[in-house]
Write a protein that holds these residues in place. Structure first.
Motif, PDB file in Angstrom:
ATOM      1  N   THR A  13       3.748   2.195   2.755  1.00 48.11           N
ATOM      2  CA  THR A  13       4.713   3.281   2.561  1.00 48.11           C
ATOM      3  C   THR A  13       3.958   4.599   2.448  1.00 48.11           C
ATOM      4  O   THR A  13       2.959   4.687   1.720  1.00 48.11           O
ATOM      5  N   ALA A  14       4.448   5.611   3.152  1.00 47.62           N
ATOM      6  CA  ALA A  14       3.885   6.968   3.011  1.00 47.62           C
ATOM      7  C   ALA A  14       4.827   7.775   2.129  1.00 47.62           C
ATOM      8  O   ALA A  14       6.013   7.918   2.453  1.00 47.62           O
ATOM      9  N   LEU A  15       4.303   8.293   1.027  1.00 45.23           N
ATOM     10  CA  LEU A  15       5.099   9.141   0.131  1.00 45.23           C
ATOM     11  C   LEU A  15       4.909  10.599   0.563  1.00 45.23           C
ATOM     12  O   LEU A  15       3.773  11.074   0.641  1.00 45.23           O
ATOM     13  N   CYS A  16       6.019  11.275   0.843  1.00 40.66           N
ATOM     14  CA  CYS A  16       5.954  12.650   1.356  1.00 40.66           C
ATOM     15  C   CYS A  16       6.716  13.614   0.454  1.00 40.66           C
ATOM     16  O   CYS A  16       7.801  14.103   0.815  1.00 40.66           O
ATOM     17  N   PRO A  17       6.168  13.917  -0.726  1.00 39.45           N
ATOM     18  CA  PRO A  17       6.902  14.810  -1.632  1.00 39.45           C
ATOM     19  C   PRO A  17       6.795  16.263  -1.202  1.00 39.45           C
ATOM     20  O   PRO A  17       5.873  16.659  -0.487  1.00 39.45           O
ATOM     21  N   GLY A  18       7.743  17.065  -1.717  1.00 42.52           N
ATOM     22  CA  GLY A  18       7.623  18.520  -1.634  1.00 42.52           C
ATOM     23  C   GLY A  18       6.811  18.998  -2.822  1.00 42.52           C
ATOM     24  O   GLY A  18       5.974  18.259  -3.351  1.00 42.52           O
ATOM     25  N   LEU A  19       7.070  20.216  -3.276  1.00 45.25           N
ATOM     26  CA  LEU A  19       6.301  20.774  -4.401  1.00 45.25           C
ATOM     27  C   LEU A  19       6.626  20.030  -5.698  1.00 45.25           C
ATOM     28  O   LEU A  19       7.792  19.834  -6.027  1.00 45.25           O
ATOM     29  N   VAL A  20       5.569  19.617  -6.405  1.00 49.72           N
ATOM     30  CA  VAL A  20       5.750  18.873  -7.658  1.00 49.72           C
ATOM     31  C   VAL A  20       4.959  19.585  -8.761  1.00 49.72           C
ATOM     32  O   VAL A  20       3.816  20.010  -8.529  1.00 49.72           O
ATOM     33  N   HIS A  21       5.548  19.687  -9.941  1.00 55.14           N
ATOM     34  CA  HIS A  21       4.824  20.234 -11.094  1.00 55.14           C
ATOM     35  C   HIS A  21       3.714  19.260 -11.497  1.00 55.14           C
ATOM     36  O   HIS A  21       3.991  18.191 -12.048  1.00 55.14           O
ATOM     37  N   THR A  22       2.468  19.598 -11.199  1.00 61.12           N
ATOM     38  CA  THR A  22       1.293  18.802 -11.603  1.00 61.12           C
ATOM     39  C   THR A  22       0.154  19.809 -11.826  1.00 61.12           C
ATOM     40  O   THR A  22       0.396  21.010 -11.877  1.00 61.12           O
ATOM     41  N   GLU A  23      -1.077  19.327 -11.871  1.00 60.91           N
ATOM     42  CA  GLU A  23      -2.225  20.245 -12.011  1.00 60.91           C
ATOM     43  C   GLU A  23      -2.696  20.794 -10.659  1.00 60.91           C
ATOM     44  O   GLU A  23      -3.614  21.611 -10.597  1.00 60.91           O
TER      45      GLU A  23
ATOM     46  N   VAL B 128       0.875  -1.175   0.000  1.00 60.72           N
ATOM     47  CA  VAL B 128       0.000   0.000   0.000  1.00 60.72           C
ATOM     48  C   VAL B 128       0.910   1.222   0.000  1.00 60.72           C
ATOM     49  O   VAL B 128       1.813   1.316   0.833  1.00 60.72           O
ATOM     50  N   LEU B 129       0.681   2.124  -0.960  1.00 60.65           N
ATOM     51  CA  LEU B 129       1.455   3.366  -1.034  1.00 60.65           C
ATOM     52  C   LEU B 129       0.477   4.520  -0.879  1.00 60.65           C
ATOM     53  O   LEU B 129      -0.411   4.717  -1.718  1.00 60.65           O
ATOM     54  N   ASN B 130       0.605   5.236   0.229  1.00 61.91           N
ATOM     55  CA  ASN B 130      -0.303   6.347   0.506  1.00 61.91           C
ATOM     56  C   ASN B 130       0.421   7.668   0.284  1.00 61.91           C
ATOM     57  O   ASN B 130       1.488   7.900   0.867  1.00 61.91           O
ATOM     58  N   VAL B 131      -0.150   8.517  -0.550  1.00 68.85           N
ATOM     59  CA  VAL B 131       0.517   9.784  -0.867  1.00 68.85           C
ATOM     60  C   VAL B 131       0.157  10.815   0.207  1.00 68.85           C
ATOM     61  O   VAL B 131      -0.986  11.272   0.291  1.00 68.85           O
ATOM     62  N   ALA B 132       1.148  11.136   1.029  1.00 66.51           N
ATOM     63  CA  ALA B 132       1.003  12.211   2.028  1.00 66.51           C
ATOM     64  C   ALA B 132       1.663  13.441   1.428  1.00 66.51           C
ATOM     65  O   ALA B 132       1.439  13.765   0.257  1.00 66.51           O
ATOM     66  N   SER B 133       2.522  14.106   2.175  1.00 64.48           N
ATOM     67  CA  SER B 133       3.195  15.318   1.681  1.00 64.48           C
ATOM     68  C   SER B 133       4.176  15.761   2.743  1.00 64.48           C
ATOM     69  O   SER B 133       4.016  15.433   3.930  1.00 64.48           O
ATOM     70  N   VAL B 134       5.149  16.570   2.328  1.00 62.90           N
ATOM     71  CA  VAL B 134       6.021  17.209   3.312  1.00 62.90           C
ATOM     72  C   VAL B 134       5.175  18.122   4.205  1.00 62.90           C
ATOM     73  O   VAL B 134       5.532  18.412   5.349  1.00 62.90           O
ATOM     74  N   ALA B 135       3.995  18.520   3.688  1.00 62.33           N
ATOM     75  CA  ALA B 135       3.079  19.360   4.469  1.00 62.33           C
ATOM     76  C   ALA B 135       2.567  18.644   5.712  1.00 62.33           C
ATOM     77  O   ALA B 135       2.028  19.288   6.619  1.00 62.33           O
ATOM     78  N   ALA B 136       2.747  17.321   5.774  1.00 62.43           N
ATOM     79  CA  ALA B 136       2.368  16.579   6.986  1.00 62.43           C
ATOM     80  C   ALA B 136       3.154  17.076   8.192  1.00 62.43           C
ATOM     81  O   ALA B 136       2.729  16.910   9.333  1.00 62.43           O
ATOM     82  N   LEU B 137       4.313  17.705   7.942  1.00 62.70           N
ATOM     83  CA  LEU B 137       5.180  18.164   9.025  1.00 62.70           C
ATOM     84  C   LEU B 137       4.995  19.645   9.324  1.00 62.70           C
ATOM     85  O   LEU B 137       5.628  20.178  10.222  1.00 62.70           O
ATOM     86  N   THR B 138       4.146  20.315   8.549  1.00 64.64           N
ATOM     87  CA  THR B 138       3.917  21.750   8.773  1.00 64.64           C
ATOM     88  C   THR B 138       2.546  21.936   9.441  1.00 64.64           C
ATOM     89  O   THR B 138       1.916  20.966   9.864  1.00 64.64           O
ATOM     90  N   ALA B 139       2.116  23.166   9.532  1.00 62.26           N
ATOM     91  CA  ALA B 139       0.808  23.427  10.152  1.00 62.26           C
ATOM     92  C   ALA B 139      -0.008  24.300   9.209  1.00 62.26           C
ATOM     93  O   ALA B 139      -0.532  25.342   9.604  1.00 62.26           O
ATOM     94  N   SER B 140      -0.099  23.841   7.937  1.00 61.03           N
ATOM     95  CA  SER B 140      -0.793  24.656   6.936  1.00 61.03           C
ATOM     96  C   SER B 140      -2.242  24.231   6.772  1.00 61.03           C
ATOM     97  O   SER B 140      -2.613  23.666   5.755  1.00 61.03           O
TER      98      SER B 140
END
Ligand SMILES: NC(=O)c1ccc[n+]([C@@H]2O[C@H](COP(=O)([O-])OP(=O)(O)OC[C@H]3O[C@@H](n4cnc5c(N)ncnc54)[C@H](OP(=O)(O)O)[C@@H]3O)[C@@H](O)[C@H]2O)c1
Length: 262
Positions: A174-184, A133-145
């Motif tokens: 696995t939790a995927l925690c990307p930063g900013l990505v060029h997408t829509e 299982v791959l769950n898309v989180a974000s680096v934002a998981a560590l911020t307070a936005s």
């Protein structure tokens, strides 16, 4: 992995997951709301990669639609070996006075659907002794936005807990925690990020390749790129009052606009 089911497969990271997995000869089940885009992608994948591509139109903010996807995940015929819980969106509004329906829809897509679909997937994978299982989180998981951070923190923590529970079963989380990505993602939310320097941006193909490599080695948290691993280490260790003033998409977008105006 056999068959991979990808939510949010019509754009951005989900579209890239579909291509990379199909190219690696995995059959795919494509989930999103836009049926035309789903069907077009399925035809392209069948033609280019010679894989089986199923289309499952679903609005993951609608419970009955989530249940249909869960049913597919529980199926033992052509069982799903990899679930990618990827669908998501920015919630670009203040919480105070913001539209509650939009908040609830975002919660349902990025939290409730992840919970229900993970539950269905592991119920089918654990008895078979394999799967991921791959769950898309974000680096934002560590911020307070705002609520977006809260949803992604839930995904990250949930996935870590699931990974511990799955130890020894042959199934990984696995939790995927990307930063900013060029997408829509940012255009859909009308977030103007145009002023940000290119160095802060990741490309979907690199993010997805890194994430799939991390899934293959059973990593619990996947943070593509050295720069975002450094940023994450900072966010995990910095005093929270400092973290709280940084990291909001609106703040980042405003900083970009100021930079562009200079
Ligand atoms: N881009 C970034 O900077 C970034 C950074 C960190 C994390 N992420 C996360 O990465 C994931 C993918 O985002 P992205 O950047 O690839 O965004 P994107 O290009 O906007 O793609 C979002 C995908 O989610 C689907 N989706 C949205 N609402 C849905 C709903 N109610 N039901 C079913 N599918 C829905 C969309 O398809 P339809 O419109 O066809 O339904 C689309 O395929 C999200 O979870 C996001 O939070 C993104």
């Amino acid at each position: 992995m056999g068959t991979a089911l990808i939510t949010g497969a019509t754009a951005g990271l989900g579209l890239e997951f579909a291509w990379q997995l199909a190219t690696a000869r995995h059959d795919v089940v494509l989930v999103a709301r836009d049926e035309e885009r789903l069907e077009r992608l399925a035809s392209q994948l069948r033609a280019a990669a010679g894989v089986r591509a199923e289309v499952l139109r679903a609005d993951l903010s609608v419970r009955a639609d989530v249940d249909r996807v869960a049913e597919r995940l529980r199926a033992t015929e052509r069982p799903v070996g990899l679930l990618v819980n990827n669908a998501g969106m920015a919630v670009h509004q203040p919480f105070v006075g913001g539209d509650l329906e939009r908040e609830e829809a975002a919660f349902d897509v990025m939290v409730r659907a992840v919970l229900v679909l993970s539950h269905a997937a592991v119920a089918q994978m654990v008895p078979r002794g394999r799967g991921a299982v791959l769950n898309v989180a974000s680096v934002a998981a560590l911020t307070a936005s705002g609520t977006y951070s809260a949803h992604k923190a839930w995904v990250r923590t949930f996935t870590e807990g699931l990974a511990v529970e799955l130890r020894g079963t042959g199934v990984t989380a696995t939790a995927l925690c990307p930063g900013l990505v060029h997408t829509e993602f940012h255009d859909r939310a009308e977030l103007d990020m145009s002023g940000l320097p290119e160095v802060v941006w990741l490309h979907a193909d690199d993010v997805v390749a890194a994430a799939l490599a991390d899934v293959r080695r059973g990593a619990v948290v996947s943070t593509p790129s050295v720069r975002y691993r450094v940023a994450s280490a900072f966010l995990r260790t910095a005093p929270r009052p400092l973290v709280r003033v940084a990291g909001s998409p609106r703040r980042i977008a405003a900083a970009g606009r100021r930079r562009a105006a200079r």
